[in-house]
Design a protein around this motif. Structure first.
Motif, PDB file in Angstrom:
ATOM      1  N   ILE A  93      40.159  45.753  39.291  1.00  0.00           N
ATOM      2  CA  ILE A  93      41.570  45.542  38.957  1.00  0.00           C
ATOM      3  C   ILE A  93      42.131  44.369  39.747  1.00  0.00           C
ATOM      4  CG2 ILE A  93      43.897  46.533  39.084  1.00  0.00           C
ATOM      5  CD1 ILE A  93      42.645  49.273  38.568  1.00  0.00           C
ATOM      6  N   GLU A  94      41.832  44.332  41.051  1.00  0.00           N
ATOM      7  CA  GLU A  94      42.349  43.264  41.912  1.00  0.00           C
ATOM      8  C   GLU A  94      41.825  41.906  41.467  1.00  0.00           C
ATOM      9  OE1 GLU A  94      42.463  42.073  46.654  1.00  0.00           O
ATOM     10  OE2 GLU A  94      41.868  44.085  46.048  1.00  0.00           O
ATOM     11  N   VAL A 325      44.177  55.130  35.956  1.00  0.00           N
ATOM     12  CA  VAL A 325      43.987  53.704  35.674  1.00  0.00           C
ATOM     13  C   VAL A 325      45.330  53.041  35.395  1.00  0.00           C
ATOM     14  CG1 VAL A 325      43.081  52.062  33.979  1.00  0.00           C
ATOM     15  CG2 VAL A 325      41.600  53.860  34.863  1.00  0.00           C
ATOM     16  N   LEU A 326      46.155  53.658  34.550  1.00  0.00           N
ATOM     17  CA  LEU A 326      47.453  53.078  34.215  1.00  0.00           C
ATOM     18  C   LEU A 326      48.334  52.946  35.458  1.00  0.00           C
ATOM     19  CD1 LEU A 326      48.270  54.856  30.828  1.00  0.00           C
ATOM     20  CD2 LEU A 326      47.560  52.495  31.172  1.00  0.00           C
ATOM     21  N   GLU A 327      48.304  53.936  36.321  1.00  0.00           N
ATOM     22  CA  GLU A 327      49.106  53.879  37.548  1.00  0.00           C
ATOM     23  C   GLU A 327      48.641  52.747  38.457  1.00  0.00           C
ATOM     24  OE1 GLU A 327      50.416  58.592  37.994  1.00  0.00           O
ATOM     25  OE2 GLU A 327      48.616  57.849  39.014  1.00  0.00           O
ATOM     26  N   ASN A 328      47.334  52.589  38.616  1.00  0.00           N
ATOM     27  CA  ASN A 328      46.820  51.553  39.511  1.00  0.00           C
ATOM     28  C   ASN A 328      46.989  50.144  38.937  1.00  0.00           C
ATOM     29  OD1 ASN A 328      45.221  52.570  42.110  1.00  0.00           O
ATOM     30  ND2 ASN A 328      45.019  54.127  40.519  1.00  0.00           N
ATOM     31  N   VAL A 329      46.904  50.011  37.626  1.00  0.00           N
ATOM     32  CA  VAL A 329      47.173  48.715  37.006  1.00  0.00           C
ATOM     33  C   VAL A 329      48.635  48.340  37.228  1.00  0.00           C
ATOM     34  CG1 VAL A 329      47.405  47.525  34.791  1.00  0.00           C
ATOM     35  CG2 VAL A 329      45.317  48.784  35.311  1.00  0.00           C
ATOM     36  N   LEU A 333      50.029  44.942  39.062  1.00  0.00           N
ATOM     37  CA  LEU A 333      50.968  44.007  38.431  1.00  0.00           C
ATOM     38  C   LEU A 333      52.199  43.804  39.307  1.00  0.00           C
ATOM     39  CD1 LEU A 333      50.849  45.155  34.695  1.00  0.00           C
ATOM     40  CD2 LEU A 333      49.957  43.030  35.645  1.00  0.00           C
ATOM     41  N   GLU A 334      52.684  44.883  39.896  1.00  0.00           N
ATOM     42  CA  GLU A 334      53.847  44.774  40.787  1.00  0.00           C
ATOM     43  C   GLU A 334      53.515  43.896  41.989  1.00  0.00           C
ATOM     44  OE1 GLU A 334      57.080  47.635  43.106  1.00  0.00           O
ATOM     45  OE2 GLU A 334      55.515  48.509  41.856  1.00  0.00           O
TER      46      GLU A 334
END
Length: 350
Positions: A93-94, A325-329, A333-334
């Protein structure tokens, strides 16, 4: 009826097992693998009770049980354990968002691909609500033969694919005057405000009334999600799941993903106050494909909308993994938006 702790535990086991295996869950497997201190007969009675309550179904009298949509809803709201991502997933993700530009279209594609790669489901992304975009510049350029090109600059993009009709007798100088007059009317307003201007201003524009009406129609169309605002990633991944060995399920799914308007309807009407939204089956949303669930998240950072993203998959979806996954994405983004803002502030100070 209040559900006992044992019923809750058994229901949680059934949902978790069925998500992992896609095989109906028997009382024997529950007693042997999970509740060794409880007899198979007792588990069987609890399963029958859960079936009567509408939480489980049984395809064959001698077969195991599978969760109903109601069971998945109860599982998500009451029973689901928090999911966890591996270090490898977090690193992915990073890396995926490192050095990304401010281009909204590329960001949407990147986010949708990351979500699909990590969940192994089909993902959908829809850009920030266009109707809230502010018009920074508006210009009309002559094209000849009674036509003009409308160019609109917002805070995130340049819109220049709208040709409008103008009176054939209108000179380039008159069009320039009309452009300046109309620009003053709309610049600084949101795209969604076009319809509010129409009734108040149309009567006052005299010879420019036709041009103004054409501009307003174009602005209204831009305020609606368009095909290019909706991105699909991993469309073929749905076929990795046994539910889609059934040709009718495949047809229903393909009918949805082939229509970007319908996809936008499914994921684009979420409540911004809800961080994660889950729709289970067509019983909860008539636009949904049958036997599918959709999990969505609407992201924003620093007061800036970043769009809505979702996963479409079988009702037997790995909800803990998808939600995690949605929470970590969202966190990534933030962080991306925050670091860019700090960089811009630093450049300004220097």
């Amino acid at each position: 009826m209040k559900m006992s702790d044992r019923k809750k535990k058994i229901l949680q086991i059934v949902v978790d097992e069925y998500i992992n295996t896609a095989v109906p869950v028997s009382s024997k497997s529950i007693a042997e693998k999970h509740l060794t201190g409880v007899s198979s007969a007792t588990v069987r009675n609890e399963l029958a009770s859960l079936e009567e309550l509408g939480y489980l179904t049984q395809f064959h009298t001698s077969g195991g049980r599978v969760p109903s949509p109601m069971a998945y809803r109860f599982y998500i709201e009451e029973l689901m354990q928090e999911g966890h991502l591996s270090e490898q997933d977090l690193d992915y993700i990073e890396r995926a968002f490192a050095g990304k530009s401010d281009d909204v279209e590329h960001l949407i594609k990147s986010v949708a691909k990351v979500i699909s790669d990590l969940t192994d489901y089909t993902s959908v992304g829809i850009g920030p609500a266009a109707e809230e975009e502010k018009i920074r510049k508006l210009n009309l350029l002559p094209c000849g033969d009674g036509r003009a090109l409308l160019v609109i600059m917002t805070g995130s993009r340049i819109l220049r694919d709208s040709f409008i009709d103008i009176p054939e007798s209108m000179s380039d100088g008159e069009l320039e005057n009309a452009s300046r007059t109309i620009a003053k009317l709309f610049e600084g307003r949101a795209l969604s405000e076009a319809k509010d201007v129409e009734s108040d201003a149309a009567e006052e524009f005299g010879q420019y009334r036709q041009v103004l009406s054409e501009v307003i129609d174009a602005l209204k169309s831009y305020a609606r999600p368009r095909d290019e605002d909706v991105v699909l990633s991993g469309a073929d991944k749905i076929f990795r799941h046994p539910e889609y060995e059934d040709i009718e399920n495949v047809k229903n799914f393909l009918a949805v993903i082939s229509s970007k308007d319908r996809l936008a309807e499914i994921i684009g009407d979420e409540d911004d106050e809800i961080q994660i939204n889950v729709k289970i089956g067509s019983g909860e949303d008539k636009d949904m494909p049958e036997k599918c669930s959709v999990v969505t998240a609407t992201y924003s950072a620093g007061g800036k909308s970043l769009g809505t993203y979702g996963v479409i998959g079988p009702i037997r979806m790995d909800y803990p993994k998808v939600i995690t996954v949605l929470e970590n994405v969202g966190k990534a983004l933030e962080s991306l938006v925050s670091s860019k803002r700090k960089g811009k502030d630093k450049d300004r100070d220097e």
